[in-house]
Motif scaffolding. Sequence first.
Motif, PDB file in Angstrom:
ATOM      1  N   LEU A 161       0.845  -1.203   0.000  1.00 57.29           N
ATOM      2  CA  LEU A 161       0.000   0.000   0.000  1.00 57.29           C
ATOM      3  C   LEU A 161       0.875   1.247   0.000  1.00 57.29           C
ATOM      4  CD1 LEU A 161      -3.127   0.956   0.697  1.00 57.29           C
ATOM      5  CD2 LEU A 161      -2.064   1.490   2.874  1.00 57.29           C
ATOM      6  N   ILE A 162       1.880   1.221   0.868  1.00 57.88           N
ATOM      7  CA  ILE A 162       2.750   2.385   1.022  1.00 57.88           C
ATOM      8  C   ILE A 162       3.644   2.563  -0.207  1.00 57.88           C
ATOM      9  CG2 ILE A 162       4.788   3.119   2.340  1.00 57.88           C
ATOM     10  CD1 ILE A 162       3.143   2.155   4.813  1.00 57.88           C
ATOM     11  N   ALA A 163       4.115   1.453  -0.746  1.00 51.24           N
ATOM     12  CA  ALA A 163       4.985   1.528  -1.928  1.00 51.24           C
ATOM     13  C   ALA A 163       4.262   2.203  -3.096  1.00 51.24           C
ATOM     14  CB  ALA A 163       5.444   0.122  -2.313  1.00 51.24           C
ATOM     15  N   ASP A 164       2.958   2.078  -3.114  1.00 57.26           N
ATOM     16  CA  ASP A 164       2.160   2.563  -4.234  1.00 57.26           C
ATOM     17  C   ASP A 164       1.418   3.867  -3.929  1.00 57.26           C
ATOM     18  OD1 ASP A 164       1.803   1.742  -6.766  1.00 57.26           O
ATOM     19  OD2 ASP A 164      -0.184   0.866  -6.433  1.00 57.26           O
ATOM     20  N   TRP A 165       1.737   4.477  -2.814  1.00 56.75           N
ATOM     21  CA  TRP A 165       0.935   5.627  -2.344  1.00 56.75           C
ATOM     22  C   TRP A 165       1.175   6.867  -3.192  1.00 56.75           C
ATOM     23  CZ3 TRP A 165      -2.751   5.115   1.186  1.00 56.75           C
ATOM     24  CH2 TRP A 165      -3.357   6.286   1.665  1.00 56.75           C
ATOM     25  N   GLU A 208       6.815  -1.952  14.629  1.00 56.75           N
ATOM     26  CA  GLU A 208       7.449  -1.628  13.336  1.00 56.75           C
ATOM     27  C   GLU A 208       6.471  -0.892  12.425  1.00 56.75           C
ATOM     28  OE1 GLU A 208       7.859  -5.874  13.507  1.00 56.75           O
ATOM     29  OE2 GLU A 208       8.022  -4.647  15.320  1.00 56.75           O
ATOM     30  N   GLU A 209       5.245  -1.360  12.403  1.00 55.45           N
ATOM     31  CA  GLU A 209       4.255  -0.700  11.538  1.00 55.45           C
ATOM     32  C   GLU A 209       4.026   0.751  11.982  1.00 55.45           C
ATOM     33  OE1 GLU A 209       1.533  -4.540  10.194  1.00 55.45           O
ATOM     34  OE2 GLU A 209       1.063  -3.497  12.062  1.00 55.45           O
ATOM     35  N   PRO A 217       6.011  11.187   5.277  1.00 54.83           N
ATOM     36  CA  PRO A 217       5.677  12.612   5.284  1.00 54.83           C
ATOM     37  C   PRO A 217       4.182  12.901   5.134  1.00 54.83           C
ATOM     38  CG  PRO A 217       6.733  11.980   3.206  1.00 54.83           C
ATOM     39  CD  PRO A 217       6.855  10.807   4.124  1.00 54.83           C
ATOM     40  N   TYR A 218       3.445  11.986   4.523  1.00 51.09           N
ATOM     41  CA  TYR A 218       2.022  12.255   4.264  1.00 51.09           C
ATOM     42  C   TYR A 218       1.104  11.646   5.334  1.00 51.09           C
ATOM     43  CZ  TYR A 218       2.886   7.677   2.236  1.00 51.09           C
ATOM     44  OH  TYR A 218       3.292   6.390   2.060  1.00 51.09           O
ATOM     45  N   VAL A 219       1.710  11.121   6.417  1.00 46.40           N
ATOM     46  CA  VAL A 219       0.898  10.487   7.466  1.00 46.40           C
ATOM     47  C   VAL A 219       0.646  11.471   8.614  1.00 46.40           C
ATOM     48  CG1 VAL A 219       0.927   8.718   9.283  1.00 46.40           C
ATOM     49  CG2 VAL A 219       1.563   8.109   6.941  1.00 46.40           C
ATOM     50  N   VAL A 220      -0.605  11.552   9.032  1.00 42.17           N
ATOM     51  CA  VAL A 220      -0.967  12.338  10.209  1.00 42.17           C
ATOM     52  C   VAL A 220      -1.529  11.370  11.257  1.00 42.17           C
ATOM     53  CG1 VAL A 220      -2.518  14.129  11.105  1.00 42.17           C
ATOM     54  CG2 VAL A 220      -1.509  14.389   8.829  1.00 42.17           C
ATOM     55  N   PRO A 221      -0.756  11.070  12.321  1.00 46.13           N
ATOM     56  CA  PRO A 221      -1.290  10.176  13.357  1.00 46.13           C
ATOM     57  C   PRO A 221      -2.302  10.930  14.210  1.00 46.13           C
ATOM     58  CG  PRO A 221       1.112  10.472  13.570  1.00 46.13           C
ATOM     59  CD  PRO A 221       0.613  11.513  12.628  1.00 46.13           C
TER      60      PRO A 221
END
Length: 250
Positions: A161-165, A208-209, A217-221
């Motif tokens: 998923l992340i590789a293709d984001w 790890e996840e 950079p595009y993740v907002v926890p």
Amino acid sequence: MTQTRYTASGRSPRLFLDQDLSGSKTTALAPEHAHYVRNVLRMKPGDGVLVFNGRDGEWHAEITELTRKGVTLYVSELSRPQTPAGDLHYLFAPLKHARLDYMVQKATEMGASKLQPVLTQHAQVKRINVDRMRANAVEAAEQCGLLTVPEIGDVIGLQALIADWSEERTLVFADEAASVEPAAERLLALRGRPIAVLVGPEGGFSHEERDLLRGLPYVVPVSLGPRVLRADTAAVAALTLVQAVAGDWT
Ligand code: SAH
């Protein structure tokens, strides 16, 4: 069991039809819809329904024939023109049957435009019945007045998923280990932008996840408060938060 599905205004039942729609046309219902109209709703010739297909808007229709062999509708005129679907992806670790059904229905009602199952390390369920997910999404869309049914993605691993984001889409990550800070301010900046919401499995995300996600950079926890919510509750809570602050409630 009697069960009725009405639009928000309490008028006619709505049916999602997988066929082109236009006015002044007669059409036969598929067997499962015919059964629903005849045996569950107990409708009669002359009764009205609303039909939509996700492309051509919503149409007024009337039952013209209702026999054991089938149900025929006359589609008369447009009731609501098609409007563009929202843009809010809902990403989730697959859950077991009843909770998955619930989550798919609720995410659809909350306005998710795409439902994407994501495999994580602690996911209890590795396979998913896409047809069943779609049936639940259709039922929820019929019930809540949506003009489109969310797209349903094939199961994908978190890494893939992340590789293709595509980086213009922000990934709002419901992180049960995040310190409780009001998320609204950070989400306000996302108004009008493409957003995805990610909720983990009942077992939570692995260290790890979490580290991986937090480093992107595009993740907002975001925290959903001081209590640990079950994944299906977290779905509704996270989508409510995003819709209210940055989505189609604004
Ligand atoms: N077993 C885990 C909880 C998992 S809850 C534990 O005990 O820590 C399932 C998912 O719901 C989580 O992965 C997270 O995405 C979401 N979630 C539940 N409660 C949350 C909270 N308070 N804040 C943010 N996310 C939450």
